[in-house]
Write a protein that holds these residues in place. Structure first.
Motif, PDB file in Angstrom:
ATOM      1  N   ASN A   1      10.275   4.923  -8.629  1.00 47.19           N
ATOM      2  CA  ASN A   1      10.149   3.556  -8.214  1.00 47.19           C
ATOM      3  C   ASN A   1      10.445   3.812  -6.654  1.00 47.19           C
ATOM      4  O   ASN A   1      11.056   4.505  -5.959  1.00 47.19           O
ATOM      5  CB  ASN A   1      10.939   2.670  -8.887  1.00 47.19           C
ATOM      6  N   VAL A   2       9.916   2.588  -5.659  1.00 49.36           N
ATOM      7  CA  VAL A   2      10.071   2.620  -4.500  1.00 49.36           C
ATOM      8  C   VAL A   2      10.471   1.102  -4.170  1.00 49.36           C
ATOM      9  O   VAL A   2      10.202   0.207  -4.602  1.00 49.36           O
ATOM     10  CB  VAL A   2       8.619   2.701  -3.678  1.00 49.36           C
ATOM     11  N   ILE A   3      11.842   0.817  -3.339  1.00 47.75           N
ATOM     12  CA  ILE A   3      12.414  -0.498  -3.298  1.00 47.75           C
ATOM     13  C   ILE A   3      12.513  -0.624  -1.585  1.00 47.75           C
ATOM     14  O   ILE A   3      12.938   0.238  -0.877  1.00 47.75           O
ATOM     15  CB  ILE A   3      13.861  -0.267  -4.039  1.00 47.75           C
ATOM     16  N   PHE A   4      12.258  -1.817  -1.112  1.00 43.20           N
ATOM     17  CA  PHE A   4      12.269  -2.085   0.170  1.00 43.20           C
ATOM     18  C   PHE A   4      13.139  -2.809   0.410  1.00 43.20           C
ATOM     19  O   PHE A   4      13.519  -3.795  -0.335  1.00 43.20           O
ATOM     20  CB  PHE A   4      10.661  -2.813   0.643  1.00 43.20           C
TER      21      PHE A   4
ATOM     22  N   ARG B   1       0.947  -1.226  -0.058  1.00 42.31           N
ATOM     23  CA  ARG B   1       0.127  -0.063   0.127  1.00 42.31           C
ATOM     24  C   ARG B   1       0.938   1.151   0.042  1.00 42.31           C
ATOM     25  O   ARG B   1       0.589   2.345  -0.754  1.00 42.31           O
ATOM     26  CB  ARG B   1      -0.902  -0.036   1.348  1.00 42.31           C
ATOM     27  N   ILE B   2       1.892   1.130   0.740  1.00 42.62           N
ATOM     28  CA  ILE B   2       2.815   2.407   0.773  1.00 42.62           C
ATOM     29  C   ILE B   2       3.520   2.778  -0.615  1.00 42.62           C
ATOM     30  O   ILE B   2       3.349   3.656  -1.150  1.00 42.62           O
ATOM     31  CB  ILE B   2       4.017   2.186   1.800  1.00 42.62           C
ATOM     32  N   LYS B   3       3.969   1.465  -1.211  1.00 36.51           N
ATOM     33  CA  LYS B   3       4.496   1.619  -2.559  1.00 36.51           C
ATOM     34  C   LYS B   3       3.545   2.189  -3.724  1.00 36.51           C
ATOM     35  O   LYS B   3       3.900   3.119  -4.440  1.00 36.51           O
ATOM     36  CB  LYS B   3       5.143   0.283  -2.924  1.00 36.51           C
TER      37      LYS B   3
ATOM     38  N   LYS C   1       1.961   7.145  -6.738  1.00 39.26           N
ATOM     39  CA  LYS C   1       1.200   8.141  -7.269  1.00 39.26           C
ATOM     40  C   LYS C   1       1.556   9.681  -7.144  1.00 39.26           C
ATOM     41  O   LYS C   1       1.080  10.500  -7.994  1.00 39.26           O
ATOM     42  CB  LYS C   1      -0.283   8.144  -6.511  1.00 39.26           C
ATOM     43  N   ILE C   2       2.589   9.968  -6.482  1.00 42.25           N
ATOM     44  CA  ILE C   2       3.393  11.395  -6.257  1.00 42.25           C
ATOM     45  C   ILE C   2       4.051  11.424  -7.481  1.00 42.25           C
ATOM     46  O   ILE C   2       4.742  10.732  -8.165  1.00 42.25           O
ATOM     47  CB  ILE C   2       4.312  11.151  -5.158  1.00 42.25           C
TER      48      ILE C   2
END
Length: 85
Positions: free
Chosen positions: A42-45, A29-31, A36-37
C-alpha cells in the motif's frame, strides 16, 4: 550504504518519501504505478505540505525502484531518514 538505507523493509513501518506532486490526480497516478511494483502492498499520502507518502511492502523493495517509477511520471520521490528502532 546498508540494507535499511537502500530498501523498504517489509512490515508496518514502511518508508516515507517526499514528493513534488501536488494535484490529486498526480498522487493517484503515483499510487497506481507504485502498486504495480512486486511487493508493494500500500501507499499512503499525507495531507500536509510538503506532500509525503509512505510505502509499505510485503518483501524488500529497492528504494531505487520506487524513485525510478515516480521519476518516470515526471515527479521526484526523496526518501526520508531511517525510522527509530
Amino acid at each position: 550504504m546498508s540494507i535499511l538505507s537502500e530498501n523498504v523493509i517489509p512490515g508496518n513501518h514502511g518508508k516515507v518519501f517526499g514528493t513534488n506532486a501536488k494535484e490529486a490526480n498526480d498522487l493517484g497516478r503515483i499510487k497506481e504505478n507504485l502498486l504495480k511494483i512486486e511487493g508493494v502492498k500500500n501507499v499512503i499520502f499525507s495531507d500536509d505540505f510538503p506532500v509525503e507518502f509512505t510505502v509499505r511492502t510485503t518483501k524488500m523493495v529497492e528504494i531505487k525502484e520506487i524513485e525510478k517509477m515516480v521519476k518516470g511520471l515526471g515527479f521526484h520521490a526523496i526518501p526520508k531518514g531511517l525510522f527509530a528502532l
